[in-house]
Design an enzyme around this catalytic site. Structure first.
Site, mmCIF file in Angstrom:
data_model
loop_
_atom_site.group_PDB
_atom_site.id
_atom_site.type_symbol
_atom_site.label_atom_id
_atom_site.label_comp_id
_atom_site.label_asym_id
_atom_site.label_seq_id
_atom_site.Cartn_x
_atom_site.Cartn_y
_atom_site.Cartn_z
ATOM 1 N N MET A 1 0.807 -1.219 0.000
ATOM 2 C CA MET A 1 0.000 0.000 0.000
ATOM 3 C C MET A 1 0.842 1.272 0.000
ATOM 4 S SD MET A 1 -3.253 -1.040 2.425
ATOM 5 C CE MET A 1 -2.325 -1.547 3.850
ATOM 6 N N GLU A 2 1.983 1.252 0.676
ATOM 7 C CA GLU A 2 2.823 2.445 0.780
ATOM 8 C C GLU A 2 3.655 2.672 -0.469
ATOM 9 O OE1 GLU A 2 3.126 4.853 3.159
ATOM 10 O OE2 GLU A 2 1.446 3.946 4.227
ATOM 11 N N GLY A 3 4.111 1.583 -1.079
ATOM 12 C CA GLY A 3 5.054 1.736 -2.178
ATOM 13 C C GLY A 3 6.403 2.166 -1.625
#
Length: 154
Positions: A14-16
């Site tokens: 989700m954060e990358g």
């Protein structure tokens, strides 16, 4: 309780990850998976350092979420840790989401509160929609009680 592989992988997804420092939407120098502490523009890190910092940062957020004494299961702790990692512990503490959980809100009411947090800069972002969907579902996933919940029962 420690960060599970499930949560760590989900946060990574989700954060990358960016291995070179950049300015986030608020202008804060950021690197890796959303790490900001001590970051200066021009910094570069390895994928392993990014993962290590994510684990440290997420562990600290989880510690803060635990202090709220609202997560009764591992899944609830993971969902709230993901949420607070993204929006900040201060915003979680002030949120209607936390108030709804504390008041024993229904599944629908709690999930509705998660799903309100999908805007950044006035725009609805698909990545936040997907993240909040996961958090809202995961909060009610079958899982083990937290260590705190087990101690409270004894």
């Amino acid at each position: 309780m420690q960060i599970t592989d499930t949560l760590l992988q989900k946060l990574m997804e989700m954060e990358g990850c960016r291995l070179s420092a950049y300015r986030d939407e608020g202008g804060v120098p950021t690197i890796g998976y959303g790490h900001t502490r001590g970051v200066r523009m021009g910094d570069r890190i390895s994928p392993q350092q990014a993962r290590d910092w994510l684990l440290q940062d997420a562990t600290e957020v989880m510690r803060q979420v635990r202090r709220l004494h609202v997560a009764r299961t591992e899944a609830q702790l993971e969902a709230l840790t993901s949420f607070a990692f993204n929006v900040g512990i201060g915003r979680l503490k002030q949120s209607t989401l936390l108030k709804t959980i504390r008041q024993g809100g229904s599944k629908a009411a709690i999930q509705r509160q998660f799903k309100r947090w999908v805007y950044a800069g006035g725009s609805k972002l698909p990545g936040l929609v997907a993240r909040r969907q996961w958090e809202a579902e995961h909060f009610f996933a079958p899982s083990y009680p937290t260590d705190d919940e087990i101690i409270d029962r004894v």
